[in-house]
Structure formats: C-alpha cells, structure tokens
Design a protein around this motif. Structure first.
Motif, PDB file in Angstrom:
ATOM      1  N   UNK A   1      44.121  46.097  52.609  1.00 35.66           N
ATOM      2  CA  UNK A   1      42.683  46.198  52.339  1.00 35.66           C
ATOM      3  C   UNK A   1      41.908  44.969  52.822  1.00 35.66           C
ATOM      4  N   UNK A   2      42.636  43.893  53.117  1.00 42.39           N
ATOM      5  CA  UNK A   2      41.955  42.639  53.453  1.00 42.39           C
ATOM      6  C   UNK A   2      42.378  42.086  54.821  1.00 42.39           C
TER       7      UNK A   2
ATOM      8  N   UNK B   1      39.164  52.040  44.301  1.00 44.29           N
ATOM      9  CA  UNK B   1      40.173  51.167  44.901  1.00 44.29           C
ATOM     10  C   UNK B   1      41.083  50.559  43.842  1.00 44.29           C
ATOM     11  N   UNK B   2      40.507  50.224  42.655  1.00 45.60           N
ATOM     12  CA  UNK B   2      41.342  49.648  41.594  1.00 45.60           C
ATOM     13  C   UNK B   2      42.362  50.656  41.089  1.00 45.60           C
TER      14      UNK B   2
ATOM     15  N   UNK C   1      39.138  38.775  47.173  1.00 44.80           N
ATOM     16  CA  UNK C   1      38.467  39.799  46.357  1.00 44.80           C
ATOM     17  C   UNK C   1      38.255  39.329  44.926  1.00 44.80           C
ATOM     18  N   UNK C   2      38.950  38.258  44.519  1.00 44.63           N
ATOM     19  CA  UNK C   2      38.763  37.732  43.161  1.00 44.63           C
ATOM     20  C   UNK C   2      37.414  37.054  42.982  1.00 44.63           C
TER      21      UNK C   2
ATOM     22  N   UNK D   1      31.917  42.725  42.121  1.00 45.47           N
ATOM     23  CA  UNK D   1      31.775  44.179  42.137  1.00 45.47           C
ATOM     24  C   UNK D   1      32.838  44.862  41.279  1.00 45.47           C
ATOM     25  N   UNK D   2      33.928  44.134  40.948  1.00 46.69           N
ATOM     26  CA  UNK D   2      34.934  44.681  40.052  1.00 46.69           C
ATOM     27  C   UNK D   2      34.622  44.248  38.619  1.00 46.69           C
ATOM     28  N   UNK D   3      34.779  45.156  37.679  1.00 44.82           N
ATOM     29  CA  UNK D   3      34.396  44.885  36.289  1.00 44.82           C
ATOM     30  C   UNK D   3      35.119  43.672  35.732  1.00 44.82           C
ATOM     31  N   UNK D   4      36.428  43.574  35.997  1.00 47.44           N
ATOM     32  CA  UNK D   4      37.180  42.437  35.450  1.00 47.44           C
ATOM     33  C   UNK D   4      36.612  41.112  35.947  1.00 47.44           C
ATOM     34  N   UNK D   5      36.256  41.042  37.220  1.00 50.83           N
ATOM     35  CA  UNK D   5      35.707  39.801  37.750  1.00 50.83           C
ATOM     36  C   UNK D   5      34.371  39.457  37.114  1.00 50.83           C
TER      37      UNK D   5
END
Length: 449
Positions: free
Chosen positions: A58-59, A99-100, A187-188, A192-196
């Motif tokens: 993905x990266x 994606x998660x 990506x961390x 855009x990701x809830x956990x982050x």
C-alpha cells in the motif's frame, strides 16, 4: 529500564498464562518500534520464536523497505522468517471493506494459516498499554457496551499480546537503551484513521491534565475485564429465562421482559445478538407497549410484537451465487450458514464423526480452489458407500426433502466434482481410507448468527 522491562515481560506472560517457555511462538513483526521491541524481548528471554511479516503493498517503496528490514531482523536473531505479499487494494474492492478491515482480515487469516502449517503454539502481536487504552476509548465513544470496555484481551483464540503490560514510553526507552533500529510507517502520521485521531488528538490533552492517565485507565480496564465475567454470568441467566426457540424463531414473553431489571441494559445485551445496535434498543422496547403487528427490523432480524410475545426471525439475506475457498481460508460465511474448515493429521482425528453437519475428506484428493454454491439441476455425485453416481434431484427425493428444504441445499465442489452435499452426504471418492494422511475437516453451522 532493560531489566525492569524484561522482568515485567516475563512476569506478565506467566501471570496471564500466555504460553510456556517450551512453546514456539510466531511473532507478527511489521518492523515498527513496538514489534522490534517485542522480538528483542523474546530473544533476550530465550524463548523459541519465528518472525512473520505481511507486505500489504500500500505504500510503494516504503512497503518493500519494511520487508527488507524484517528480513535482516530475522537474520540477526537467526530465526525462521515467513513473508507474504497481499493485493490489498483488490481485496478491498472484492469484499467492499475499508483498508483497515482488509489489512486486518488478510493479516490474521495468513498468520493463522502459517501458524498451523508450521506448528507454532500462538501468534504474538505487539499491542501495548497505550493501544489498549485507545481501543477502550474508541469503543466507549462508539457505544459498544461493557464488552467493548475490556479493550484488547491478553489472549484471544490463538493470538496473544505479551506487551499489554508496557507503556509506549517504556518500550521506546528500551529500544534506545538496546540500540535497536526500526522503520517508521508514514501512515501513522495521518489522522484519516480513527486510531490515529485518538492517538494524536484525544489522549494527549487527557495526559496533560492527568499525567498518569494511561496507567490509570489500563488498571481500570483490567478491573472491567474481571467485572465483565460476573456481568456475563448474570446476563446468561436472564437470557436463558427469557429466550425460547422454535425452529429459526426466537420468542420472548412480553410481560416477563417488562419486569426484568435493569431493563435497558439487559435488552441491549439480549438483542445485540440479533443485529440490534444501541441506537435501536429504545425502538425495540417501545414494542412492549404497542399492539400486535408492530415490528423493528435490525441489520439481521425482524423483532415483531405478536400478542404476548416478541418474535425474532432472521431477515432474508441475499446470498452470493458462488463462494471461492482458498487453502488459507478457515471460515466461510453465507446468509444462511457458516462453514468452518481445517486440515489435520489423520492419526489425530481418531474415529470419524457421524454428525451430518461434519464432513471428513481425504485432503490428498482435494484440489483448490473449492467452490461453495447452491445445487442446480443436473448436479450429481457418488453418495458415500455407493459405486454409482446419483443425481442430486433423485437423492433429494430419497431423502424426502420438501421444496423449501431443497432450495436451501449447498454443495462443495473441487475441480468440478461435488465432494459434499453440505450437511447431508459426502462423495465416496473423497472418503478417508487407510492411505489417508491428512484430513480436510469441515463443519457446517446453520443460521447467520
């Protein structure tokens, strides 16, 4: 710090009874700081382990860099390495998931297949105390009930989390003290990701107000986990008193439910198993005061007021025409049932199960991919114990199946040959023999829950 963390690591494993020193463990290593710290702790403790790494592609070059780094790490510790590449984007499109979710499903399916194939006792992930607190906070925000507040469990199935005792800062200090290197996942950084978002914007102000918040919340999570055991015992007692089953319909007496206390909490715990989210509980409870004929549709069921009862029936779910099963798949869900698959040694099976919902096939005769589909006119197979083929339509007549029953029959196909009329009879060509070494063990469970 080194000795404190290593001691805490060993004590936590022993206290939670995660594994014994003699058991080999498969470590899920991304190459990030946490998984590198976990690998080094396993090395220092003298445990037997191997490393597994998923490249989600993905990266771009960064994903290839991570895989190369983990390869070097395995060489450093002189342990086995297992790697795989996923077309994650294609899986997202096929399954219509984020994606998660795609990464999680692909990762754990492959890790479990690798663990079983290579005979490791457990899979270890590097979730730590802060991850646990973030999970509990996210669940609290979503409204998952008491079960969501226990956070990440130390052991769940064949997955263990031996770093839940450690704070992120302690792991970082350990890495610095040991002179360990790791790779950063870009990506961390994004929110855009809830956990982050929780990691970057929710926890920091809480810790600013309460410096010991992470440790305090982790201790509370532990107490909730223990309290949940008592809570579930009480819920199970109420569930047994309230729920009656007739075929695929569950029945709850209205008067008995009305008298139950605490009503809202118990209603949530009971109806969530029928696809009811917290936001629909009040609508369901309004049925207790309504007349016959009123109903609420959840994601999976219809809850209908019928005189003195609430009747809970499954909604008709559109089912795929064909489900493709690859060797790494251990679970397949349809709208009407659930197929479990596993491969095991013939010697470990013992006597062959006689239950209709279980099939034991000679693994050597199986060719992948398998296809799970509804039967169709013209299908035939060789029923177990028979040397001649028989059309399924004739077989169903012999079995005295009604038209609705016939419409619900699934078949499992390998290389254009039916190996199992699901829940009824296997094909004689795939039965276990004295030469069978490995068994494909299949179990079918009716229902969508």
């Amino acid at each position: 710090m080194q000795n404190n963390l290593l001691t805490g690591f060993s004590e936590y494993i022993q206290r939670e009874q995660l594994f014994t020193p003699a058991q080999p463990i498969l470590l899920a290593v991304s190459g990030g700081a946490d998984s590198v710290a976990m690998a080094h702790l396993f090395h220092m403790a003298g445990f037997s382990f191997a490393i597994a790494h998923c490249n989600f592609q993905l990266r771009g070059a960064e994903s290839e860099r991570d895989e190369a780094f983990v390869q070097q790490l395995a060489t450093r510790y002189n342990v086995p390495l297992y790697t795989t590449k996923f077309d994650t984007a294609a899986y997202m499109d096929q399954q219509r998931v984020s994606v998660q979710v795609a990464a999680r499903e692909l990762r754990y399916q492959w890790l479990e297949a690798t663990r079983k194939a290579q005979q490791y006792a457990f899979i270890a992930t590097a979730h730590h105390m802060q991850d646990n607190v973030e999970t509990a906070l996210m669940n609290f925000s979503k409204g998952t009930g008491l079960a969501g507040l226990h956070g990440i469990l130390p052991r769940q199935g064949m997955v263990i989390r031996p770093l839940l005792f450690a704070q992120k800062e302690a792991l970082q200090d350990f890495i610095n003290t040991q002179g360990l290197t790791f790779v950063e996942d870009s990506s961390n950084i994004t929110d855009k990701y809830t956990r982050n978002f929780f990691r970057h914007h929710v926890l920091p102000p809480i810790r600013e107000a309460y410096p010991g918040a992470v440790a305090n919340m982790a201790a509370t999570i532990e107490r909730i986990r223990e309290a949940e055991q008592l809570f579930q015992e009480a819920v199970d007692r109420h569930r047994k008193k309230l729920l009656e089953r007739k075929g695929d319909t569950w029945m709850i007496p209205v008067l008995k439910l009305q008298k139950t206390k605490p009503l809202v909490t118990l209603a949530y715990e009971i109806f969530k198993g029928f696809g009811c989210p917290p936001t629909q509980v009040n609508a369901v409870l309004e049925l207790l005061e309504s007349g016959s004929g009123r109903y609420v549709d959840t994601a999976t069921h219809r809850i209908l007021r019928n005189r003195e009862w609430l009747l809970i029936t499954p909604l008709e779910q559109p089912e795929p025409a064909i489900l493709v099963i690859e060797p790494e798949h251990s679970h397949v869900h349809t709208g009407s049932g659930h197929l479990k698959l596993r491969v095991q040694e013939r010697a470990a099976l013992g006597s062959i199960p006689t239950a209709a919902a279980i099939a034991c096939l000679d693994k050597q005769q199986i060719r992948y991919p398998l296809l799970l589909r509804r039967w169709k006119q013209g299908d035939y197979f060789y029923p177990l114990g028979m040397a001649k083929k028989k059309k399924l339509s004739r077989f169903f007549i012999d079995q005295k199946l009604s038209l609705p029953q016939k419409e619900k029959v699934w078949v499992l196909e390998s290389a254009k040959r039916i190996v199992w009329v699901v829940g009824m009879r296997i094909d004689d060509r795939f039965k276990l023999t004295e030469h069978t070494k490995e068994v494909l063990y299949l179990e079918w469970e009716e229902g969508s829950n």
